[in-house]
Design an enzyme around this catalytic site. Structure first.
Site, PDB file in Angstrom:
ATOM      1  N   LYS A  92       2.907  12.531  13.642  1.00  0.00           N
ATOM      2  CA  LYS A  92       1.584  12.808  13.703  1.00  0.00           C
ATOM      3  C   LYS A  92       0.723  11.492  13.031  1.00  0.00           C
ATOM      4  O   LYS A  92       1.475  10.646  12.630  1.00  0.00           O
ATOM      5  CB  LYS A  92       1.118  13.945  12.776  1.00  0.00           C
ATOM      6  CG  LYS A  92       1.967  15.067  13.391  1.00  0.00           C
ATOM      7  CD  LYS A  92       1.540  16.172  12.526  1.00  0.00           C
ATOM      8  CE  LYS A  92       2.287  17.848  12.671  1.00  0.00           C
ATOM      9  NZ  LYS A  92       1.861  18.903  11.964  1.00  0.00           N
ATOM     10  N   ASN A 127       1.900  16.653   7.313  1.00  0.00           N
ATOM     11  CA  ASN A 127       3.432  16.835   7.126  1.00  0.00           C
ATOM     12  C   ASN A 127       3.908  16.140   8.183  1.00  0.00           C
ATOM     13  O   ASN A 127       5.195  16.321   8.435  1.00  0.00           O
ATOM     14  CB  ASN A 127       3.695  18.442   7.267  1.00  0.00           C
ATOM     15  CG  ASN A 127       3.333  19.259   8.424  1.00  0.00           C
ATOM     16  OD1 ASN A 127       2.745  18.531   9.662  1.00  0.00           O
ATOM     17  ND2 ASN A 127       3.333  20.454   8.651  1.00  0.00           N
ATOM     18  N   GLU A 184       5.393  22.351  25.700  1.00  0.00           N
ATOM     19  CA  GLU A 184       4.955  21.044  25.175  1.00  0.00           C
ATOM     20  C   GLU A 184       5.391  19.694  25.654  1.00  0.00           C
ATOM     21  O   GLU A 184       4.392  18.757  25.941  1.00  0.00           O
ATOM     22  CB  GLU A 184       5.319  20.900  23.637  1.00  0.00           C
ATOM     23  CG  GLU A 184       4.678  22.174  22.921  1.00  0.00           C
ATOM     24  CD  GLU A 184       5.284  22.316  21.515  1.00  0.00           C
ATOM     25  OE1 GLU A 184       6.042  21.522  20.964  1.00  0.00           O
ATOM     26  OE2 GLU A 184       4.953  23.421  20.848  1.00  0.00           O
ATOM     27  N   HIS A 191       5.777  16.849  14.048  1.00  0.00           N
ATOM     28  CA  HIS A 191       6.084  18.087  14.578  1.00  0.00           C
ATOM     29  C   HIS A 191       7.365  18.093  15.418  1.00  0.00           C
ATOM     30  O   HIS A 191       7.730  17.150  15.933  1.00  0.00           O
ATOM     31  CB  HIS A 191       4.522  18.260  15.648  1.00  0.00           C
ATOM     32  CG  HIS A 191       4.879  19.363  16.763  1.00  0.00           C
ATOM     33  ND1 HIS A 191       4.604  20.433  16.391  1.00  0.00           N
ATOM     34  CD2 HIS A 191       5.562  19.205  17.917  1.00  0.00           C
ATOM     35  CE1 HIS A 191       4.684  21.341  17.444  1.00  0.00           C
ATOM     36  NE2 HIS A 191       5.373  20.678  18.477  1.00  0.00           N
ATOM     37  N   TYR A 222      -1.726  23.044  20.345  1.00  0.00           N
ATOM     38  CA  TYR A 222      -1.653  24.100  19.208  1.00  0.00           C
ATOM     39  C   TYR A 222      -2.545  25.265  19.628  1.00  0.00           C
ATOM     40  O   TYR A 222      -2.993  26.163  18.627  1.00  0.00           O
ATOM     41  CB  TYR A 222      -2.349  23.444  18.175  1.00  0.00           C
ATOM     42  CG  TYR A 222      -1.508  22.498  17.315  1.00  0.00           C
ATOM     43  CD1 TYR A 222      -0.316  22.888  16.925  1.00  0.00           C
ATOM     44  CD2 TYR A 222      -1.910  21.262  17.200  1.00  0.00           C
ATOM     45  CE1 TYR A 222       0.471  21.914  16.108  1.00  0.00           C
ATOM     46  CE2 TYR A 222      -0.949  20.390  16.509  1.00  0.00           C
ATOM     47  CZ  TYR A 222       0.107  20.643  15.786  1.00  0.00           C
ATOM     48  OH  TYR A 222       0.769  19.864  15.063  1.00  0.00           O
TER      49      TYR A 222
HETATM   50  P1  IDP Z   1       5.189  23.779  12.188  1.00  0.00           P
HETATM   51  O1  IDP Z   1       4.525  22.437  12.378  1.00  0.00           O
HETATM   52  O2  IDP Z   1       6.305  23.764  11.152  1.00  0.00           O
HETATM   53  O3  IDP Z   1       5.692  24.287  13.570  1.00  0.00           O
HETATM   54  P2  IDP Z   1       2.843  25.801  12.293  1.00  0.00           P
HETATM   55  O4  IDP Z   1       2.965  26.911  11.378  1.00  0.00           O
HETATM   56  O5  IDP Z   1       3.304  25.912  13.788  1.00  0.00           O
HETATM   57  O6  IDP Z   1       4.119  24.985  11.648  1.00  0.00           O
HETATM   58  O7  IDP Z   1       1.743  25.064  12.136  1.00  0.00           O
HETATM   59  C1  IDP Z   1       1.408  23.972  13.001  1.00  0.00           C
HETATM   60  C2  IDP Z   1       0.753  22.875  12.041  1.00  0.00           C
HETATM   61  O8  IDP Z   1      -0.489  23.334  11.625  1.00  0.00           O
HETATM   62  C3  IDP Z   1       1.409  22.613  10.639  1.00  0.00           C
HETATM   63  O9  IDP Z   1       2.617  21.559  11.055  1.00  0.00           O
HETATM   64  C4  IDP Z   1       0.465  21.962   9.952  1.00  0.00           C
HETATM   65  O10 IDP Z   1      -0.087  20.707  10.364  1.00  0.00           O
HETATM   66  C5  IDP Z   1      -0.569  22.911  10.347  1.00  0.00           C
HETATM   67  N1  IDP Z   1      -0.966  23.947   9.344  1.00  0.00           N
HETATM   68  C6  IDP Z   1      -0.361  25.158   9.496  1.00  0.00           C
HETATM   69  N2  IDP Z   1      -0.423  26.039   8.601  1.00  0.00           N
HETATM   70  C7  IDP Z   1      -1.625  25.429   7.860  1.00  0.00           C
HETATM   71  C8  IDP Z   1      -2.560  25.520   6.626  1.00  0.00           C
HETATM   72  O11 IDP Z   1      -2.156  26.682   6.010  1.00  0.00           O
HETATM   73  N3  IDP Z   1      -3.471  24.756   6.263  1.00  0.00           N
HETATM   74  C9  IDP Z   1      -3.444  23.470   7.100  1.00  0.00           C
HETATM   75  N4  IDP Z   1      -2.698  23.171   7.982  1.00  0.00           N
HETATM   76  C10 IDP Z   1      -1.813  23.965   8.329  1.00  0.00           C
HETATM   77 MG    MG Z   2       4.613  25.187  15.041  1.00  0.00          MG
END
Ligand code: IDP
Ligand code: MG
Length: 149
Positions: free
Chosen positions: A9, A112, A126, A115, A49
């Site tokens: 990212k 984080n 994707e 992805h 997303y």
């Molecule tokens: P993942 O990336 O581990 O699959 P997902 O739940 O699919 O996690 O969420 C997608 C992305 O959305 C996360 O990697 C993060 O960047 C963002 N995200 C998820 N939950 C939150 C939140 O509560 N606050 C802010 N960003 C979030």
């Molecule tokens: Mg995800």
């Protein structure tokens, strides 16, 4: 062999972690079969997303993911979807295990670094969003005979 979609990212790119992420993927034995750097267009990001469209963080997630260049990859290998989720670690870096990318380099869910597709179906979806068929490279890694029994 499975394929999965990986993105470094914009925060990972800005923090100089491209090499670190790719190095972990390569050393694990997984094969990179497509790779490009680009800034995602909003429509592509929204489609990527789509499952989070109704969430409160969706708008800021789209703004962030389109804010600068990211690196997209197709990764191939045995059980690649699950193995890559393990390499990345838990979504919230504060809860991610040490030794994972998020656990070693992150502090905030919204920053984080990486992805990875969460299932084989998501990976297919994707990969089709981010790559054309002609972007895929098919080749053998010379160490494959030592990676797999
Ligand atoms: P993942 O990336 O581990 O699959 P997902 O739940 O699919 O996690 O969420 C997608 C992305 O959305 C996360 O990697 C993060 O960047 C963002 N995200 C998820 N939950 C939150 C939140 O509560 N606050 C802010 N960003 C979030
Ligand atoms: Mg995800």
């Amino acid at each position: 062999m499975q394929q999965t979609y990986i993105m470094i990212k914009p925060d990972g790119v800005q923090r100089g972690l491209i090499g670190e992420v790719i190095s972990r993927i390569e050393k694990r034995g997984l094969k990179i079969t497509a790779m490009k750097m680009h800034t995602l267009e909003k429509e592509i990001a929204r489609s990527h997303y789509a499952e989070h469209e109704s969430k409160g963080f969706f708008g800021s997630l789209i703004d962030f993911i389109t804010s600068g260049p990211s690196v997209s990859m197709i990764i191939e290998g045995g059980n690649a979807v699950t193995v890559m989720r393990g390499i990345n670690g838990a979504t919230n870096p504060q809860e991610a295990a040490i030794g994972t990318i998020r656990g070693d380099f992150g502090l905030d869910t919204g920053r984080n670094i990486v992805h990875a597709s969460d299932s084989v179906e998501s990976a297919k979806r994707e990969i089709a969003i981010h790559f054309k068929e002609s972007d895929h490279s098919e080749y053998k890694r010379i160490d494959e005979q030592w990676l797999y029994e």
